[in-house]
Design a protein around this motif. Structure first.
Motif, PDB file in Angstrom:
ATOM      1  N   GLN A  93       0.820  -1.204   0.000  1.00 19.84           N
ATOM      2  CA  GLN A  93       0.000   0.000   0.000  1.00 19.84           C
ATOM      3  C   GLN A  93       0.860   1.264   0.000  1.00 19.84           C
ATOM      4  O   GLN A  93       1.869   1.344   0.710  1.00 19.84           O
ATOM      5  N   ASP A 102      -1.411   2.593  -5.306  1.00 20.32           N
ATOM      6  CA  ASP A 102      -2.206   1.488  -4.749  1.00 20.32           C
ATOM      7  C   ASP A 102      -2.689   0.501  -5.812  1.00 20.32           C
ATOM      8  O   ASP A 102      -3.713  -0.147  -5.645  1.00 20.32           O
ATOM      9  N   VAL A 105      -3.533  -2.948  -4.475  1.00 21.57           N
ATOM     10  CA  VAL A 105      -4.822  -3.009  -3.776  1.00 21.57           C
ATOM     11  C   VAL A 105      -5.946  -3.145  -4.808  1.00 21.57           C
ATOM     12  O   VAL A 105      -6.816  -4.013  -4.683  1.00 21.57           O
ATOM     13  N   TYR A 122      -6.574  -6.666   3.467  1.00 18.96           N
ATOM     14  CA  TYR A 122      -6.293  -5.240   3.309  1.00 18.96           C
ATOM     15  C   TYR A 122      -5.878  -4.604   4.632  1.00 18.96           C
ATOM     16  O   TYR A 122      -5.192  -3.596   4.648  1.00 18.96           O
TER      17      TYR A 122
END
Length: 167
Positions: A93, A102, A105, A122
């Motif tokens: 991240q 990101d 992600v 996460y």
């Protein structure tokens, strides 16, 4: 054995390695943990550490692992899938200076939703419970004999192509 691989990106991924070391130290993980740490700088005291592994060493470790935990780089979690493993994917991240943005992600979310063949994490504090409940979580995922690797690779190629077109 649990195998953790953070790839070879030049920014450290200490957050994941520190959490694994902490879980072993606290006794929440009782099995051996092997870590390929790349450019990470945290020195785990309770895990077997390898900066880089040869191709053959990586392949054997993927095969031998009960659980594979990877960063959000597609080649790492696809490698686990090729050996019939459902990887736990902890994307790097930007917030923690682990990557330049990101995209890991975003990519992890996309694959988790479309393919349902990875276990995304996460929030690093969810890792212990996920490892503890791994066997039951895996039963809810598309994996092993029910997995269609050819379709996955085609879908993955399409996703990557579309992401490149957007940027």
């Amino acid at each position: 054995m649990i195998f953790v691989t953070v790839g070879t990106h030049e920014q450290p991924f200490n957050r994941l390695i520190e959490k694994m070391d902490e879980l072993v130290e606290k006794g929440e993980i009782k099995e051996k943990v092997v870590v390929q740490y790349g450019f990470s700088t945290y020195e785990a005291k309770h895990c077997e550490m390898h900066k880089i592994m040869s191709f053959d060493e990586m392949q054997q470790t993927f095969k031998d692992a009960r659980i594979v935990i990877t960063h959000g780089g597609p080649s790492s979690f696809v490698e686990a899938l090729q050996y019939g493993k459902v990887p736990i994917v902890v994307p790097r991240q930007l917030e923690f200076n682990e990557h330049v943005n990101d995209h890991q992600v975003d990519f992890t979310k996309l694959i988790a939703e479309r393919m349902n063949n990875i276990i995304p994490i996460y929030d690093i504090d969810d890792l212990a419970a996920t490892i503890a409940n791994y066997d039951s979580i895996v039963k809810t995922k598309n994996s092993g004999e029910s997995s269609n690797n050819k379709k996955f690779n085609e879908d993955l190629s399409e996703i990557v192509d579309n992401m490149i077109k957007i940027n």
